[in-house]
Design a protein around this motif. Structure first.
Motif, mmCIF file in Angstrom:
data_model
loop_
_atom_site.group_PDB
_atom_site.id
_atom_site.type_symbol
_atom_site.label_atom_id
_atom_site.label_comp_id
_atom_site.label_asym_id
_atom_site.label_seq_id
_atom_site.Cartn_x
_atom_site.Cartn_y
_atom_site.Cartn_z
ATOM 1 N N TRP A 35 -10.261 5.647 1.708
ATOM 2 C CA TRP A 35 -10.750 4.302 1.442
ATOM 3 C C TRP A 35 -9.595 3.329 1.211
ATOM 4 N N VAL A 36 -8.604 3.764 0.450
ATOM 5 C CA VAL A 36 -7.466 2.883 0.165
ATOM 6 C C VAL A 36 -6.697 2.564 1.442
ATOM 7 N N LYS A 37 -6.447 3.570 2.268
ATOM 8 C CA LYS A 37 -5.738 3.328 3.526
ATOM 9 C C LYS A 37 -6.530 2.410 4.445
ATOM 10 N N GLN A 88 0.815 -1.206 0.000
ATOM 11 C CA GLN A 88 0.000 0.000 0.000
ATOM 12 C C GLN A 88 0.854 1.262 0.000
ATOM 13 N N GLY A 89 1.937 1.239 0.768
ATOM 14 C CA GLY A 89 2.804 2.408 0.795
ATOM 15 C C GLY A 89 3.465 2.700 -0.538
ATOM 16 N N VAL A 90 3.711 1.648 -1.316
ATOM 17 C CA VAL A 90 4.367 1.828 -2.614
ATOM 18 C C VAL A 90 3.364 2.180 -3.702
ATOM 19 N N PHE A 91 2.245 1.498 -3.722
ATOM 20 C CA PHE A 91 1.293 1.641 -4.836
ATOM 21 C C PHE A 91 -0.007 2.326 -4.431
ATOM 22 N N GLY A 92 -0.131 2.731 -3.165
ATOM 23 C CA GLY A 92 -1.400 3.302 -2.714
ATOM 24 C C GLY A 92 -1.784 4.572 -3.445
ATOM 25 N N VAL A 93 -0.822 5.457 -3.672
ATOM 26 C CA VAL A 93 -1.115 6.716 -4.366
ATOM 27 C C VAL A 93 -1.519 6.449 -5.810
ATOM 28 N N ASP A 94 -0.833 5.522 -6.464
ATOM 29 C CA ASP A 94 -1.180 5.195 -7.852
ATOM 30 C C ASP A 94 -2.592 4.617 -7.944
#
Length: 467
Positions: free
Chosen positions: A134-136, A69-75
């Motif tokens: 939501w993603v977090k 999530q930390g790597v791809f969460g923003v994408d």
């Protein structure tokens, strides 16, 4: 609420979740092991080992999910946000949409009042925060459920046949291997990226003209002859080593062989303080103190009788000024490592030399230094590599003119300075100008690798084993 959750620092939330899950799993594993012991069943490890075993299996899947999530969460968030944008955005070029989303992210991370005047922008930023929340939240829930599921399966293994201590040691070995693999993969990634971009550059500019060309004007894309850059790098590094090698080596000999423990305890930390000073501070010192002195000295030489007025360039910035200060900066690399190597020479060698009538100076010159030669050579080559890769001092005190001259009082430039200049500001990664920075980086990497290989070869060739 999700908008507020989207602004929370995810790292602390992930750490709190992993810590809480690990503590709960530890207590559960230890309690299950104690229950076996209470019922008279003998286990192959202590209850705490079973607790650590269960904590390990609960933390690993949770950490993997949170890392993803930390790597791809923003994408993922931006991908979801693109689907919610008005239809008018679909007609815009991708570059404009990227810039718009970058502004949205920047505004969302800052005060929301900055974008309150634009209703559409405000709505998009609020939607970004909502989706980010939501993603977090989804990642945290998935991490918690995954950790609980794996811990439940691991808890079923607790019993007489499980050696929890061995399992924990295997997990630690796997973690250590992963760290080593990450380091190797990082190095391989750096090399491959440099090589790929460099090959793109050499497809436009010939290797021979790059390595042996005498004109460097990459900013305009006209000339890519890097020989003046190689010359400037080696010249400044040579001046630096002329300062660092004798001062550092003689300091190490004094501290290891002559100084008392009280003097050593005061002098060695004072020398090692130089290694902690930021290079920008050395750059200021070189620009404001050393460079004027070098220029005044050059002007005084030019003013001597029978000396041409233009013998020395006497520039405000010069290779000599940068090299002198760089040499001061890398003294600890030579002195500290050489001191440790010299002190590691067995005292039996010194006693044997004294027994045949050698003085202390003769013992150091004929016995101690030859025995410590591999380590001293490695220290010197490490210092050379450090000097070649220095940037800030050269930027501030050496100038940025690419030329080949034997005059150390003239301004020169180095490979690292040009890399910074080429990659500063707006860059286009499909132009020879920008790609030349990767070619320079590859050359710098190869030179540094060569020095390291030489150091290893010297150590292997001259290493002596002592009882």
């Amino acid at each position: 609420m999700l908008q507020s959750f989207g602004t929370l620092p995810f790292g602390w939330l992930a750490f709190a979740l992993i810590a809480a899950a690990s503590c709960f799993a530890f207590l559960l594993g230890r309690g299950r092991a104690e229950a076996f012991l209470t019922s008279g069943v003998q286990l192959r490890a202590r209850p705490n080992a079973h607790g650590y075993y269960l904590a390990m299996w609960s933390a690993v899947p949770a950490a993997v999910v949170l890392l993803v999530q930390g790597v791809f969460g923003v994408d993922v968030t931006l991908s979801l946000l693109r689907g919610d944008l008005p239809d008018g955005f679909l007609a815009l070029p991708d570059a404009e949409v990227e810039q718009y989303l970058d502004r949205v992210m920047a505004a969302a991370k800052s005060d929301s009042t900055r974008y309150a005047e634009d209703a559409l922008f405000s709505a998009v930023a609020d939607r970004y925060l909502e989706l980010r929340g939501w993603v977090k939240a989804g990642a945290l829930c998935l991490a918690g459920l995954g950790g609980a599921a794996v811990a439940t399966l691991a808890a079923r293994r607790i019993g007489p046949s499980l050696n929890a201590r061995t399992e924990i040691e295997s997990g630690i070995q796997a973690a250590l291997f992963l760290c080593a693999a990450i380091a190797i993969a990082t190095t391989a990634g750096i090399v491959l990226s440099l090589l790929y971009e460099s090959l793109r550059f050499f497809s436009e500019v010939g290797v021979f003209s790059f390595l042996f060309g005498l004109n460097w004007n990459a900013q305009t894309g006209a000339d890519f002859g890097a020989l003046p850059l190689f010359y400037g790098t080696l010249m400044i590094s040579f001046v630096a080593m002329c300062v660092a090698a004798p001062v550092g080596l003689f300091s190490a000999i004094y501290l290891a062989e002559y100084a008392s423990e009280r003097t050593r305890g005061a002098v060695k930390p004072a020398l090692e303080v130089l290694a902690g000073i930021p290079t920008v501070v050395f750059g200021f010192f070189a620009l404001l103190a050393v460079a004027p002195l070098v220029r005044s000295f050059a002007q005084a030489i030019n003013g001597l009788p029978f000396v041409p007025d233009t013998l020395l360039a006497a520039q405000p910035t010069s290779a000599l000024a940068a090299g002198l200060v760089m040499g001061i900066m890398i003294i600890p690399f030579v002195s500290s490592l050489s001191d440790d190597v010299i002190r590691a020479v067995p005292d039996t060698l010194r006693d044997g030399a004294y027994a045949v009538g050698a003085t202390q100076a003769e013992t150091i010159r004929g016995v101690v230094l030859p025995a410590a030669l591999p380590g001293v050579t490695a220290a010197l080559l490490l210092a050379v590599s450090r000097a070649i890769g220095e940037t800030m001092i050269v930027v501030m005190a050496a100038g940025q003119r690419a030329q080949i001259t034997a005059d150390p009082t003239s301004d020169l430039t180095t490979i690292t300075v040009q890399i910074v200049a080429l990659l500063t500001g707006d860059t286009e990664f499909d132009s020879a100008k920008t790609l030349s920075a990767f070619a320079l980086g590859l050359m710098l990497f190869l030179v540094t690798l060569g020095f390291n290989l030489i150091a290893l070869r010297v150590v292997q060739a001259y290493r002596e084993k002592y009882d």
